[in-house]
Write a protein that holds these residues in place. Structure first.
Motif, PDB file in Angstrom:
ATOM      1  N   ILE A 195      35.705  -6.478  13.794  1.00 25.93           N
ATOM      2  CA  ILE A 195      34.642  -7.040  12.703  1.00 25.93           C
ATOM      3  C   ILE A 195      35.254  -6.528  11.299  1.00 25.93           C
ATOM      4  N   ALA A 196      35.003  -7.258  10.284  1.00 26.22           N
ATOM      5  CA  ALA A 196      35.291  -6.820   8.962  1.00 26.22           C
ATOM      6  C   ALA A 196      33.984  -6.945   8.024  1.00 26.22           C
ATOM      7  N   ASN A 197      33.626  -5.730   7.401  1.00 23.26           N
ATOM      8  CA  ASN A 197      32.447  -5.938   6.521  1.00 23.26           C
ATOM      9  C   ASN A 197      33.062  -6.085   4.995  1.00 23.26           C
ATOM     10  N   ILE A 198      32.492  -7.174   4.518  1.00 26.45           N
ATOM     11  CA  ILE A 198      33.125  -7.643   2.923  1.00 26.45           C
ATOM     12  C   ILE A 198      32.046  -7.909   1.940  1.00 26.45           C
ATOM     13  N   ASN A 199      32.206  -7.561   0.794  1.00 25.34           N
ATOM     14  CA  ASN A 199      31.197  -8.126  -0.097  1.00 25.34           C
ATOM     15  C   ASN A 199      31.942  -8.860  -1.067  1.00 25.34           C
ATOM     16  N   PRO A 200      31.868 -10.185  -0.802  1.00 24.63           N
ATOM     17  CA  PRO A 200      32.836 -11.235  -1.770  1.00 24.63           C
ATOM     18  C   PRO A 200      32.820 -10.967  -3.223  1.00 24.63           C
ATOM     19  N   GLY A 229      25.375 -12.412   7.999  1.00 23.55           N
ATOM     20  CA  GLY A 229      25.029 -11.384   6.758  1.00 23.55           C
ATOM     21  C   GLY A 229      24.535 -12.670   5.753  1.00 23.55           C
ATOM     22  N   SER A 230      24.096 -11.939   4.680  1.00 20.34           N
ATOM     23  CA  SER A 230      23.568 -12.685   3.738  1.00 20.34           C
ATOM     24  C   SER A 230      24.397 -13.980   2.848  1.00 20.34           C
ATOM     25  N   GLY A 231      25.829 -13.719   2.906  1.00 19.87           N
ATOM     26  CA  GLY A 231      26.534 -14.581   2.389  1.00 19.87           C
ATOM     27  C   GLY A 231      27.315 -15.825   3.341  1.00 19.87           C
ATOM     28  N   VAL A 267      39.457 -17.170   5.695  1.00 19.61           N
ATOM     29  CA  VAL A 267      38.058 -17.326   5.417  1.00 19.61           C
ATOM     30  C   VAL A 267      37.969 -17.466   3.793  1.00 19.61           C
ATOM     31  N   THR A 268      37.475 -18.508   3.460  1.00 14.58           N
ATOM     32  CA  THR A 268      37.360 -18.817   1.924  1.00 14.58           C
ATOM     33  C   THR A 268      35.789 -18.668   1.624  1.00 14.58           C
ATOM     34  N   PHE A 269      35.526 -17.759   0.578  1.00 15.35           N
ATOM     35  CA  PHE A 269      34.415 -17.585  -0.038  1.00 15.35           C
ATOM     36  C   PHE A 269      34.005 -18.671  -1.095  1.00 15.35           C
ATOM     37  N   ALA A 270      32.944 -19.307  -1.074  1.00 17.31           N
ATOM     38  CA  ALA A 270      32.725 -19.954  -2.400  1.00 17.31           C
ATOM     39  C   ALA A 270      32.328 -18.960  -3.462  1.00 17.31           C
ATOM     40  N   ASN A 271      32.322 -19.751  -4.751  1.00 18.90           N
ATOM     41  CA  ASN A 271      32.129 -19.020  -6.010  1.00 18.90           C
ATOM     42  C   ASN A 271      30.806 -18.353  -6.081  1.00 18.90           C
ATOM     43  N   ASP A 272      29.904 -18.829  -5.264  1.00 20.58           N
ATOM     44  CA  ASP A 272      28.433 -18.412  -5.331  1.00 20.58           C
ATOM     45  C   ASP A 272      28.168 -17.341  -4.365  1.00 20.58           C
ATOM     46  N   THR A 329      26.740 -11.238  -2.431  1.00 19.63           N
ATOM     47  CA  THR A 329      26.264 -11.137  -0.929  1.00 19.63           C
ATOM     48  C   THR A 329      27.170 -10.308  -0.091  1.00 19.63           C
ATOM     49  N   GLU A 330      26.814 -10.115   1.158  1.00 16.56           N
ATOM     50  CA  GLU A 330      27.490  -9.362   2.206  1.00 16.56           C
ATOM     51  C   GLU A 330      27.875 -10.174   3.347  1.00 16.56           C
ATOM     52  N   ILE A 331      28.956 -10.057   3.731  1.00 12.10           N
ATOM     53  CA  ILE A 331      29.436 -10.805   4.846  1.00 12.10           C
ATOM     54  C   ILE A 331      30.151 -10.141   5.873  1.00 12.10           C
ATOM     55  N   GLU A 332      30.045 -10.346   7.143  1.00 17.15           N
ATOM     56  CA  GLU A 332      30.710  -9.732   8.414  1.00 17.15           C
ATOM     57  C   GLU A 332      31.428 -10.875   9.132  1.00 17.15           C
TER      58      GLU A 332
END
Length: 321
Positions: free
Chosen positions: A254-259, A285-287, A303-308, A312-315
């Protein structure tokens, strides 16, 4: 083994917390390995060549180092055997538990390790420490994994029934050599408290022999998945934790990330030896809806995070397919 409790995200990430302590431990390594000529050759054990340098205290643990070649490996893959707490239990027989306490930047983290007693007469030891992964701007390049004792009474208070050891310097130095990796492991530690000289001398051989067990763990299990962290090319997002459970058959990472604000790409690597039938990569998670996952089927994924996704928090999870 199950996942350890999740550390809280660090405010003001990234921060230089403990960077001076890490640098002092790395400086100690360079001074001892490059400048010191007081090393005593202690021979070979299981393919690792061992040296020791006696401590000024006759009951103190000598400074020790071991070197070994791990074939058909990269420095990044070997790092994936060394860093995560659950992976450490594959090659360090004295570790009872080890867990991450906080992550201050992509490269610097705090940790806690509990070690078994040397005998029924000797109390267990523990370490409150900081560590760092220091590497260049490309994959499979010279790498240092540095650990050192620090004081952090909030996250790492002293525990009844355990003696707090002092880790002056623990350095894994990984250098590409042909199609493999030349590994040098140096440790300077004070166990504190009275210990029989015979046990101290046994440790002088046992500690550097970890290099052989790292090699064997890599050959048998492969390496943990990891986020690619190259100098000057680190993700903008806040990485709070990486962890893995080695309980068969899950082997879930697992990796817990705040984008971060703006598009960001997390490059992942996983071992086809650990996951011979492929992997399943998911997000929660929320993102989660803002993350696009691509498995390139060759031990690489993104894993690519969108601008918006900011705020949020993503696992991210990697598990067997």
């Amino acid at each position: 083994m199950p996942f350890a409790p999740r550390p809280a995200p660090v405010k003001d990430y990234p921060t230089e917390q403990y960077s001076s302590e890490v640098q002092a431990a790395l400086d100690f390594y360079h001074k001892e390995v490059v400048e010191s000529d007081a090393w005593q050759d202690a021979g070979d054990r299981d393919g690792t060549h061992i040296w020791k340098k006696p401590d000024a205290d006759p009951y103190g643990v000598p400074t020790v180092k071991g070197t070994c070649l791990i074939e058909n490996a990269t420095t990044d893959e070997v790092t994936g055997v060394l860093v995560l707490p659950a992976m450490r239990k594959l090659w360090d027989t004295r570790v009872v538990q080890a867990r991450a306490l906080a992550r201050y930047s992509p490269r610097i983290f705090a940790f806690y390790t509990e070690m078994a007693g040397l005998s029924w007469l000797v109390w267990p030891r523990d370490i409150c420490g900081a560590g760092s992964i220091i590497r260049g701007s490309e994959e499979n390049t010279e790498t240092y994994i540095v650990q050192v004792s620090v004081e952090n009474p909030e996250l790492c208070p002293e525990v009844d029934g355990k003696v707090r050891a002092t880790l002056t310097s623990s350095v894994w130095h990984l250098v590409p050599k042909g199609d493999g990796v030349e590994v040098t492991y140096l440790v300077k530690i004070a166990l504190n408290g009275a210990i029989a000289a015979s046990l101290v001398q046994a440790l002088a051989t046992e500690i550097p022999s970890c290099v052989s067990r790292v090699r064997d763990a890599y050959y048998e299990h492969g390496h943990s998945p990891y986020i690619v962290l190259l100098k000057g090319k680190e993700p903008k997002s806040q990485i709070n934790i990486e962890d893995i459970s080695l309980k068969d058959p899950e082997r879930t990472w697992i990796a817990n990330i705040n984008p971060a604000t703006g598009d960001d790409v997390i490059n992942l690597r996983y071992s086809t030896r650990m996951y011979p039938d492929g992997v399943k990569i998911t997000s929660s998670g929320s993102g989660a809806s803002h993350a696009r996952i691509e498995d390139h089927k060759d031990g690489k994924a993104t894993v690519t995070f969108a601008n918006d996704a900011d705020g949020t928090e993503i696992e991210i999870q990697i598990s067997p397919a």
